[in-house]
Scaffold this active site. Sequence first.
Site, short mmCIF file in Angstrom:
data_model
loop_
_atom_site.label_atom_id
_atom_site.label_comp_id
_atom_site.label_asym_id
_atom_site.label_seq_id
_atom_site.Cartn_x
_atom_site.Cartn_y
_atom_site.Cartn_z
N PRO A 1 -18.83 54.09 52.73
CG PRO A 1 -19.52 56.27 52.42
CD PRO A 1 -18.32 55.46 52.78
CG ASP A 2 -21.98 50.35 47.25
OD1 ASP A 2 -20.88 49.96 46.85
OD2 ASP A 2 -23.05 50.15 46.65
N GLY A 3 -19.48 52.54 46.95
CA GLY A 3 -19.10 53.47 45.90
C GLY A 3 -17.68 53.97 46.07
CG LEU A 4 -16.33 56.42 49.21
CD1 LEU A 4 -16.04 56.90 50.63
CD2 LEU A 4 -15.87 57.46 48.20
#
Length: 270
Positions: free
Chosen positions: A50-53
């Site tokens: 996911p975006d953010g990791l």
Amino acid sequence: MTTFRDLHKPGQPFILANAWDAGSAKMLKSLGAQAIATSSAAHAFTLGRPDGLGVTRDEALAHAQDLIAATGLPVQGDFENGWGDDPDAVAETVRLAGQAGLAGICIEDIKLPTPNAYDRAFAIERIKAAAAAARALPNDFVLTARADGIMTQAYDIDEAIARLQGFEAVGADCLYAPVPKSIDDVIRICASVTASVNVLVAGPIYTAETLKSYGAMGAARLSLGSALARATHRVIHDAALEMFGGGAAEGSFSLLGQSISGDKVDELLT
């Protein structure tokens, strides 16, 4: 030869197309892209994250080099906060990006993985170190400084403009505040600085009519962020709902019938 820097002309914006793999980059080149950017979110999606990791600096550098090799176009790296809080860490990221052959990178002012912004003075110090490293490279390198606090709700438009002005003062070549709340805010941003301004053309405030007006606003560059990758994922999502259940046309394959032909893709990749 037109360089990446040459493409940045306030009032005459070019589209910086964000790709997520060699195939999407080659298609975008065949369809007219003059330069390619990575997208940290879109790259993460290809890795099943996911975006953010996020992705590592080594992964981001290798990914950008793949796009350079695939297209021969100038490539800008979406390099998050430079993979480090300290200005020296950001400067090292700039040096590694230059050595990898990138035409430029963008650096955020957010203390990842939190949504919190660095103190303004410290954020400016980070860009000052990045700009010094960029100027020391043997190749021309366009440094884009991002004020991401509007997007993360860490601060307002006035603070974003103050930061962009500070980034320009210490040597940033291009300035970028993603997801302003109104077109008037886009106009304010462009009018507040003399350096090139990047505008993200994704989000609810952008319409076909506003897209025609960016030159008049003073923008020099229009980027897509992860929007094109997310549009592709939307097709996967909707087609899967048709096929596997949960959609209005459960059991249908109608979206698959709307796909581009394999021959056309082959043509764009050669």
